[in-house]
Design an enzyme around this catalytic site. Sequence first.
Site, PDB file in Angstrom:
ATOM      1  N   LYS A 181       0.841  -1.199   0.000  1.00  0.00           N
ATOM      2  CA  LYS A 181       0.000   0.000   0.000  1.00  0.00           C
ATOM      3  C   LYS A 181       0.877   1.251   0.000  1.00  0.00           C
ATOM      4  O   LYS A 181       1.699   1.452   0.880  1.00  0.00           O
ATOM      5  CB  LYS A 181      -0.902  -0.005   1.233  1.00  0.00           C
ATOM      6  CG  LYS A 181      -1.757   1.257   1.389  1.00  0.00           C
ATOM      7  CD  LYS A 181      -2.542   1.215   2.707  1.00  0.00           C
ATOM      8  CE  LYS A 181      -3.287   2.515   2.964  1.00  0.00           C
ATOM      9  NZ  LYS A 181      -3.979   2.516   4.280  1.00  0.00           N
TER      10      LYS A 181
ATOM     11  N   ASP B 125       1.391   6.461   5.534  1.00  0.00           N
ATOM     12  CA  ASP B 125       0.465   5.432   5.078  1.00  0.00           C
ATOM     13  C   ASP B 125       0.973   4.709   3.842  1.00  0.00           C
ATOM     14  O   ASP B 125       0.203   4.036   3.149  1.00  0.00           O
ATOM     15  CB  ASP B 125      -0.916   6.052   4.809  1.00  0.00           C
ATOM     16  CG  ASP B 125      -2.055   5.063   5.011  1.00  0.00           C
ATOM     17  OD1 ASP B 125      -1.813   4.021   5.636  1.00  0.00           O
ATOM     18  OD2 ASP B 125      -3.171   5.346   4.547  1.00  0.00           O
TER      19      ASP B 125
ATOM     20  N   LYS C  34     -10.295  12.535   8.522  1.00  0.00           N
ATOM     21  CA  LYS C  34      -9.710  12.139   9.801  1.00  0.00           C
ATOM     22  C   LYS C  34      -9.783  13.285  10.807  1.00  0.00           C
ATOM     23  O   LYS C  34      -9.834  14.457  10.425  1.00  0.00           O
ATOM     24  CB  LYS C  34      -8.238  11.735   9.606  1.00  0.00           C
ATOM     25  CG  LYS C  34      -8.018  10.476   8.797  1.00  0.00           C
ATOM     26  CD  LYS C  34      -6.529  10.175   8.699  1.00  0.00           C
ATOM     27  CE  LYS C  34      -6.250   8.968   7.819  1.00  0.00           C
ATOM     28  NZ  LYS C  34      -6.733   7.718   8.412  1.00  0.00           N
TER      29      LYS C  34
ATOM     30  N   ARG D  20      -7.618  -0.666   1.047  1.00  0.00           N
ATOM     31  CA  ARG D  20      -8.082  -1.945   0.511  1.00  0.00           C
ATOM     32  C   ARG D  20      -8.584  -1.812  -0.928  1.00  0.00           C
ATOM     33  O   ARG D  20      -8.552  -2.779  -1.692  1.00  0.00           O
ATOM     34  CB  ARG D  20      -9.155  -2.532   1.427  1.00  0.00           C
ATOM     35  CG  ARG D  20     -10.443  -1.760   1.510  1.00  0.00           C
ATOM     36  CD  ARG D  20     -11.216  -2.050   2.788  1.00  0.00           C
ATOM     37  NE  ARG D  20     -10.559  -1.467   3.953  1.00  0.00           N
ATOM     38  CZ  ARG D  20     -11.032  -1.530   5.192  1.00  0.00           C
ATOM     39  NH1 ARG D  20     -12.149  -2.176   5.431  1.00  0.00           N
ATOM     40  NH2 ARG D  20     -10.384  -0.966   6.195  1.00  0.00           N
TER      41      ARG D  20
ATOM     42  N   GLU E  48      -9.569   3.422   2.131  1.00  0.00           N
ATOM     43  CA  GLU E  48      -9.088   3.507   0.744  1.00  0.00           C
ATOM     44  C   GLU E  48      -8.003   2.507   0.424  1.00  0.00           C
ATOM     45  O   GLU E  48      -7.820   2.102  -0.726  1.00  0.00           O
ATOM     46  CB  GLU E  48      -8.588   4.924   0.461  1.00  0.00           C
ATOM     47  CG  GLU E  48      -7.153   5.242   0.864  1.00  0.00           C
ATOM     48  CD  GLU E  48      -6.892   5.143   2.361  1.00  0.00           C
ATOM     49  OE1 GLU E  48      -5.729   4.880   2.742  1.00  0.00           O
ATOM     50  OE2 GLU E  48      -7.818   5.342   3.162  1.00  0.00           O
TER      51      GLU E  48
ATOM     52  N   ASP F 126      -2.860  10.567   3.379  1.00  0.00           N
ATOM     53  CA  ASP F 126      -4.201  10.034   3.608  1.00  0.00           C
ATOM     54  C   ASP F 126      -4.982  10.938   4.563  1.00  0.00           C
ATOM     55  O   ASP F 126      -4.900  10.801   5.783  1.00  0.00           O
ATOM     56  CB  ASP F 126      -4.125   8.622   4.185  1.00  0.00           C
ATOM     57  CG  ASP F 126      -5.505   8.047   4.455  1.00  0.00           C
ATOM     58  OD1 ASP F 126      -6.478   8.551   3.857  1.00  0.00           O
ATOM     59  OD2 ASP F 126      -5.604   7.101   5.255  1.00  0.00           O
TER      60      ASP F 126
ATOM     61  N   ASP G 107     -12.255   6.582   4.040  1.00  0.00           N
ATOM     62  CA  ASP G 107     -11.000   6.380   4.763  1.00  0.00           C
ATOM     63  C   ASP G 107     -10.601   4.909   4.792  1.00  0.00           C
ATOM     64  O   ASP G 107      -9.618   4.539   5.408  1.00  0.00           O
ATOM     65  CB  ASP G 107     -11.111   6.931   6.188  1.00  0.00           C
ATOM     66  CG  ASP G 107      -9.747   7.134   6.838  1.00  0.00           C
ATOM     67  OD1 ASP G 107      -8.752   7.264   6.099  1.00  0.00           O
ATOM     68  OD2 ASP G 107      -9.682   7.154   8.087  1.00  0.00           O
TER      69      ASP G 107
END
Length: 454
Positions: free
Chosen positions: A218, A241, A230, A304, A302, A223, A300
């Site tokens: 990933k 991230d 967030k 996956r 995202e 993010d 959030d």
Amino acid sequence: MIQRYQGQQTQWRLSFVSDSEKAMTLTPGDGPCAWTVHVGSSDELTPERLRRAAAKAVKTMKELGGKTGVLDAAPLLPILGPAAGAALTQGAELALHEAPSFATGTPKEPITLWLDGDCDGLDQALQETAQLTRSICLARDLVNCPANKLTPALMAEEMTREAEALGIQCQVLDEHQARTLGMEAFLTVGSSALHPPRLIVLRYRGGGDEDPICLVGKGVTCDTGGYCLKAASSMKGIKGDMAGAAAVWGAVLALAANHVPVNVTAVIPSVENRISPDSYIPGDVIGSMSGKTIEVGNTDAEGRLILADGVTYAIREEHAARIVDIATLTGAVVGMFGFTTAGYLSNNEGFSDAFQAAYHRSGEQYWPLPTFPEYRKMIESPLADLSNTSSDGCGTITAGLFIGAFAEDKPWIHIDIAGTAWVDSPRFEYQTKGATGAGVTTLYELCKGYAQEV
């Protein structure tokens, strides 16, 4: 890299000994800067214990103003052999590694160390470990980099620069190429930002003609959470991230540098997850490269989404024999295991066994999670093939199973390093504040384990 000691003048001498009564302690030796480092009883000695002991010792030396020192491994080499010297040097180097600074001024004076002692195979072990340690530090540096200094395009440039220097084949796909491949899930996230997404592919071919192990990392360089924004208190860590991307990159670099006879491909979907006028929102239904449709329950979640297309790309374009995906994916895994242990899922017992053997060799800590059928029902959607959020908790398991739905019939492992990729307060002595380089060593050991079968 810590060099072999050849009688150089040094300020400090750290002698490592096994002592059943004194574990992980330092006591004064003969002379003002001679110290004995006790590492516990010989029958409980492990490379991980030596990494921690060496890290503690050199941090103490640094705090007391030492600039040069010798790590005396001679008492331990008869017990663990070359692994003792390798572990001591790695622990020391990781403990002294510092994140790159953008501050102006005079750089800090480096600390110089040597290793004393000898045994058969030591030079080879030190060389292999030096390359692996360098890759861990490179991964740390990447994760520590501010988001404005590491857009998807800039990350692609840095990764390919290091990879090409080692003879690794590199390909970077832009958003137009990704659209041609039907990577809608990847592009749905990546199109939410001004900086366009990149799919980074690194192919190391050290083995024969067999299909590669594919490591999918990933690579979300920023993010914000998208429209499911967030909290302000969580924003400082959003630059990290992409630690999964850094882990697979570091592992492939180390495999190439050490000429490990195995074929491995890193697939890194890299995006920013921001807010724009046409960003995706909760309730949207999107497609994917696999053809499966996805209901977006949370913007959030995202990671996956991009990993789903990354896994499909690995299967259909890179002909993956086995797949590992690794990500800072869920806060739920931190609630389960804290900051010392990562969780993982697998669909294949043999591959899971190989992974367990790998992390036992690496010294990193992982714990398997269940994949019972009732968990799969939690990501069902009335509108699409899958939902990217769970209907009833179990966030780490259901996030992993979402990705696993795209693994087709391939042996697959999902690793969630959300708790171990970054520490504000080091949990192990060889860690420093910030990125840890989590996953690099275990992925390296996993691939190396398969190389021995070639």
